[in-house]
Design a protein around this motif. Structure first.
Motif, mmCIF file in Angstrom:
data_model
loop_
_atom_site.group_PDB
_atom_site.id
_atom_site.type_symbol
_atom_site.label_atom_id
_atom_site.label_comp_id
_atom_site.label_asym_id
_atom_site.label_seq_id
_atom_site.Cartn_x
_atom_site.Cartn_y
_atom_site.Cartn_z
ATOM 1 N N ALA A 3 0.948 -1.274 0.175
ATOM 2 C CA ALA A 3 0.112 -0.062 -0.116
ATOM 3 C C ALA A 3 0.859 1.212 0.107
ATOM 4 O O ALA A 3 0.655 2.161 -0.739
ATOM 5 N N TYR A 45 2.295 1.714 -3.262
ATOM 6 C CA TYR A 45 1.071 2.227 -4.258
ATOM 7 C C TYR A 45 1.111 3.735 -4.196
ATOM 8 O O TYR A 45 0.944 4.277 -5.078
ATOM 9 N N ILE A 46 0.866 4.267 -2.827
ATOM 10 C CA ILE A 46 0.911 5.455 -2.904
ATOM 11 C C ILE A 46 2.085 6.296 -3.105
ATOM 12 O O ILE A 46 1.915 7.524 -3.698
ATOM 13 N N ASP A 92 -8.475 4.702 -6.310
ATOM 14 C CA ASP A 92 -7.494 4.179 -5.658
ATOM 15 C C ASP A 92 -7.667 4.359 -4.231
ATOM 16 O O ASP A 92 -6.876 3.321 -3.448
ATOM 17 N N LEU A 139 -6.684 0.603 -2.487
ATOM 18 C CA LEU A 139 -5.816 0.521 -1.229
ATOM 19 C C LEU A 139 -6.380 -0.143 -0.328
ATOM 20 O O LEU A 139 -5.621 -1.193 0.618
ATOM 21 N N HIS A 140 -7.408 -0.252 -0.063
ATOM 22 C CA HIS A 140 -8.248 -1.075 1.248
ATOM 23 C C HIS A 140 -8.265 -2.488 0.610
ATOM 24 O O HIS A 140 -7.920 -3.327 1.631
ATOM 25 N N LEU A 155 -5.847 -3.724 -0.943
ATOM 26 C CA LEU A 155 -4.545 -4.250 -0.781
ATOM 27 C C LEU A 155 -4.180 -4.557 0.658
ATOM 28 O O LEU A 155 -3.642 -5.703 0.627
ATOM 29 N N MET A 213 -6.963 3.018 6.802
ATOM 30 C CA MET A 213 -7.391 3.924 5.833
ATOM 31 C C MET A 213 -7.308 5.327 6.103
ATOM 32 O O MET A 213 -6.948 6.188 5.229
ATOM 33 N N LEU A 241 -3.689 5.902 6.069
ATOM 34 C CA LEU A 241 -2.998 6.156 4.597
ATOM 35 C C LEU A 241 -3.431 7.393 4.081
ATOM 36 O O LEU A 241 -2.695 7.782 3.129
ATOM 37 N N TRP A 283 -1.051 9.815 2.326
ATOM 38 C CA TRP A 283 -1.022 10.155 0.963
ATOM 39 C C TRP A 283 -0.907 11.661 0.535
ATOM 40 O O TRP A 283 -0.347 12.053 -0.310
#
Length: 335
Positions: free
Chosen positions: A181, A184-185, A199, A203-204, A206, A269, A272, A276
């Motif tokens: 994650a 990915y960010i 996205d 992420l969730h 992932l 989340m 994140l 992010w």
């Protein structure tokens, strides 16, 4: 309003008499609230929101809507009046945000100095900082969610692919997934992709890959949650160029925890989303230290900010955390 209150009470298995006792409100009034023949006061709305575990913002917006309709009904010039009221509210918000920025301007200036210093480092030094902070961010984030892996064990799992004895497969997957994650960010940040629903849901998905797959990447099946998340992304889109990035990130974190859009993983989340936004604007991760005192402080600040409905409490906290973490990043090179 009436259906929200009645449905929430019934879901909790409470009779009107029992709710009346818990809330300290006359039973006849509770019945009138549910029939729509009487409107609760603001204090009663707050109390009922807490007791029935109804999202505060959802209930308050419904209450305000009905209050407005009751007061002004279908007056001929009502829409023009509402437009003017909205403009004045937006102006007031700008003044509040300006006042908030002014109150933390000194620390924001210090943060900019620290951030610029980091960006003056060479490629090798920046890579060293990034590698260390990413590992620490993964470790501290999963630790906040009660994962028992130590920092060294987390490193062995995500960097060397080793299995730690006496630690569950889910413990391992949480570390591996959270690192994915983070990567990915990082990729989204490099592409200058700002916070968005597609996205966010990916992420969730992932972070729960390999376990709890049934609910991963999906909101709770509730039209209210879907609507609240639509409003959340609309809010972010409208404010991303108006608010200071630290304020934007902090408020996004708070809003996600207020909505609680997922069956599981809301804290991860929110964390994140916060980071992010921060990394998109070239700030470092705002990580919570792994010691119990720091974790307790984080949850205490969150609760205080939510119960007092004062986002500045949490914003001030994240601003301080960001400054400390920028100093930590610099120490990695200068030690």
């Amino acid at each position: 309003m009436r259906s929200l209150l009645k449905n929430a009470r019934e879901q909790k298995g409470l009779k009107t008499r029992e709710l009346a006792q818990l809330a300290g409100i006359d039973q006849a009034l509770i019945s009138k609230f549910e029939s729509g023949t009487r409107k609760p006061t603001k204090d009663q709305v707050i109390k009922l929101s807490q007791l029935l575990e109804i999202d505060y913002e959802t209930l308050m917006v419904t209450w305000l809507k009905e209050k407005i309709l009751y007061e002004i009904g279908d007056e001929e010039l009502v829409l023009k009046a509402l437009i003017l009221a909205e403009q004045e509210i937006q102006n007031n918000k700008k003044e509040i945000n300006s006042a908030l920025v002014s109150s933390i301007q000194n620390i924001l200036d210090e943060i900019e100095i620290l951030k610029n210093k980091i960006h003056s480092f060479n490629h090798f030094e920046l890579r060293q900082i990034s590698k260390t902070l990413e590992l620490e961010f993964v470790f501290k984030s999963i630790h906040l969610n009660k994962n028992p892996l130590t920092l060294e064990e987390t490193k062995l799992v995500i960097n060397d692919g080793l299995t730690i004895s006496e630690k569950s497969m889910q413990n391992h997957l949480e570390a591996i997934n959270f690192q994915e994650a983070v990567f990915y960010i990082k990729d989204l940040t490099q592409k200058k992709t700002s916070l968005n629903e597609k996205d966010f849901l990916l992420l969730h998905n992932l972070i729960f890959k390999g376990f709890e797959s049934e609910n991963s990447g999906k909101y709770i099946n509730d039209p209210v949650i879907t609507r609240e998340m639509n409003l959340f992304f609309n809010w972010h889109e409208s404010q991303k160029n108006n608010l200071h990035p630290i304020i934007l990130a902090s408020e996004a974190h708070l809003k996600i925890l207020e909505i609680k859009p997922f069956e599981n993983g809301n804290l991860q989340m929110a964390n994140l989303a916060l980071n992010w936004i921060l990394t998109q604007y070239n700030y470092t991760y705002a990580t919570i230290e792994e010691d119990q005192k720091s974790i307790d402080e984080y949850f205490s600040i969150l609760e205080k900010s939510q119960t007092q409905n004062d986002t500045s409490i949490f914003i001030n906290y994240i601003t301080r955390i960001e400054k400390e973490n920028l100093k930590r990043a610099i120490q990695l090179v200068e030690k």
